[in-house]
Design an enzyme around this catalytic site. Sequence first.
Site, PDB file in Angstrom:
ATOM      1  N   ASP A   8       6.899  24.945  50.860  1.00 41.29           N
ATOM      2  CA  ASP A   8       7.955  24.523  51.300  1.00 41.29           C
ATOM      3  C   ASP A   8       8.606  23.339  50.492  1.00 41.29           C
ATOM      4  O   ASP A   8       7.610  22.809  50.168  1.00 41.29           O
ATOM      5  CB  ASP A   8       8.716  24.561  53.085  1.00 41.29           C
ATOM      6  CG  ASP A   8      10.105  24.375  53.069  1.00 41.29           C
ATOM      7  OD1 ASP A   8      10.868  25.050  52.645  1.00 41.29           O
ATOM      8  OD2 ASP A   8       9.789  23.685  54.036  1.00 41.29           O
ATOM      9  N   TYR A  40      15.672  20.907  48.720  1.00 43.41           N
ATOM     10  CA  TYR A  40      15.904  22.200  47.273  1.00 43.41           C
ATOM     11  C   TYR A  40      17.537  22.589  47.672  1.00 43.41           C
ATOM     12  O   TYR A  40      18.099  23.271  46.926  1.00 43.41           O
ATOM     13  CB  TYR A  40      15.300  23.380  47.781  1.00 43.41           C
ATOM     14  CG  TYR A  40      13.589  22.991  47.564  1.00 43.41           C
ATOM     15  CD1 TYR A  40      13.506  22.173  46.268  1.00 43.41           C
ATOM     16  CD2 TYR A  40      12.670  23.923  47.180  1.00 43.41           C
ATOM     17  CE1 TYR A  40      11.749  21.594  46.596  1.00 43.41           C
ATOM     18  CE2 TYR A  40      11.391  23.911  46.651  1.00 43.41           C
ATOM     19  CZ  TYR A  40      11.088  22.626  46.517  1.00 43.41           C
ATOM     20  OH  TYR A  40       9.272  22.387  45.785  1.00 43.41           O
ATOM     21  N   CYS A  72      10.473  29.208  52.647  1.00 48.57           N
ATOM     22  CA  CYS A  72      11.734  28.576  52.412  1.00 48.57           C
ATOM     23  C   CYS A  72      12.437  29.594  51.997  1.00 48.57           C
ATOM     24  O   CYS A  72      12.230  30.214  50.305  1.00 48.57           O
ATOM     25  CB  CYS A  72      11.288  27.440  51.571  1.00 48.57           C
ATOM     26  SG  CYS A  72      12.489  26.623  50.582  1.00 48.57           S
ATOM     27  N   CYS A 186      17.372  29.104  56.956  1.00 45.34           N
ATOM     28  CA  CYS A 186      16.784  28.724  56.722  1.00 45.34           C
ATOM     29  C   CYS A 186      14.909  27.825  57.293  1.00 45.34           C
ATOM     30  O   CYS A 186      15.202  27.895  59.024  1.00 45.34           O
ATOM     31  CB  CYS A 186      17.200  26.712  56.035  1.00 45.34           C
ATOM     32  SG  CYS A 186      16.554  24.880  56.267  1.00 45.34           S
ATOM     33  N   HIS A 188      13.014  25.077  58.446  1.00 44.00           N
ATOM     34  CA  HIS A 188      13.416  24.404  58.597  1.00 44.00           C
ATOM     35  C   HIS A 188      14.558  24.309  60.716  1.00 44.00           C
ATOM     36  O   HIS A 188      13.932  23.778  60.946  1.00 44.00           O
ATOM     37  CB  HIS A 188      14.733  23.106  57.912  1.00 44.00           C
ATOM     38  CG  HIS A 188      14.025  21.807  56.863  1.00 44.00           C
ATOM     39  ND1 HIS A 188      13.551  22.565  55.721  1.00 44.00           N
ATOM     40  CD2 HIS A 188      13.408  20.934  56.644  1.00 44.00           C
ATOM     41  CE1 HIS A 188      12.620  21.621  54.909  1.00 44.00           C
ATOM     42  NE2 HIS A 188      12.982  20.671  55.407  1.00 44.00           N
TER      43      HIS A 188
HETATM   44  N1  DGL Z   1      13.592  24.853  53.959  1.00 48.46           N
HETATM   45  C1  DGL Z   1      13.952  25.419  53.516  1.00 48.46           C
HETATM   46  C2  DGL Z   1      14.689  27.020  53.104  1.00 48.46           C
HETATM   47  O1  DGL Z   1      13.793  27.659  53.997  1.00 48.46           O
HETATM   48  C3  DGL Z   1      15.149  24.084  52.675  1.00 48.46           C
HETATM   49  C4  DGL Z   1      15.140  23.254  52.948  1.00 48.46           C
HETATM   50  C5  DGL Z   1      15.695  22.086  51.727  1.00 48.46           C
HETATM   51  O2  DGL Z   1      16.685  22.391  51.513  1.00 48.46           O
HETATM   52  O3  DGL Z   1      15.202  21.482  51.687  1.00 48.46           O
HETATM   53  O4  DGL Z   1      15.586  27.106  52.784  1.00 48.46           O
END
Ligand code: DGL
Length: 272
Positions: A8, A40, A72, A186, A188
């Site tokens: 991720d 990201y 991710c 996401c 996170h």
């Molecule tokens: N954890 C990532 C996702 O599932 C994104 C986090 C980020 O913006 O880096 O999209």
Amino acid sequence: MQPIGVFDSGVGGLSVLQALRRELPQERFVYVSDAGHAPYGERDVAYVLQRSLAIGDYLVRKHHARALVVACNTATAAAIATLRSAYPLLPIVGVEPALKPAAVRSHTGVVGVLATRGTLASGKFKALLQAQSSHARFVLQACDGLAAAIEHDDVTQIRALCTRYTAAMGSFGNAPGAIDTVVLGCTHYAFATHVFHELLGPEVALIEAGQPVAQRTHSLLAQKITYDAAAGVPNVGTGWVELWTTGAVATLQDAAERWLTGSGPAHYVELF
Ligand code: DGL
């Protein structure tokens, strides 16, 4: 036994790793957090694609991963097709916002989707949305800054951003026209579940994709089970996790101590 590689942009994928460990307790996992190049979600597609290929290469060549889990949503949208062409024989599982289960669960027919800007802008997400559009009305919300706040465990900022973004989406609850189901699009955001529950109330369901990703990984690997030739027993690992980060070791270490049981120390790796 070769490990399963999981990555991720940061600590968010630990929410998927938790589910993977519950589903596959005997497996070995190597986790890469690309915190040195995060977030990201607010970068362009070419950047996320290049990072995903660099990490895929590292997991396959250095750790001999026998499967990859792209933990991710943003990286899955940007890179999973290219990763699959680069490693045609490797099982590769991605994660995407769980629109279908959310539409099935919703009684009001209104579903909220919280995700990064990059995920919501992707062609992959647009196709998913199109496929589900006759089953529910989807209210989309990009959450700039939220993954970073969760990454740094900035409790005040997490609460402020969750409050701001959910307020922008409309009303929540069981009343006609209200959002009764929210997709955490996401990885996170799974770590802000308690904040969303407090803000939205108990009747609003939060849907994340860790468990389905773990089950999908399990079924792909079950098809590929290998045997120790000498002993004739299934080649399974011993429930072990190795953590690597391109960012601050302490951030990954602290997050793993909070959210994962029994993981070893985190290590720094420079990946270009
Ligand atoms: N954890 C990532 C996702 O599932 C994104 C986090 C980020 O913006 O880096 O999209």
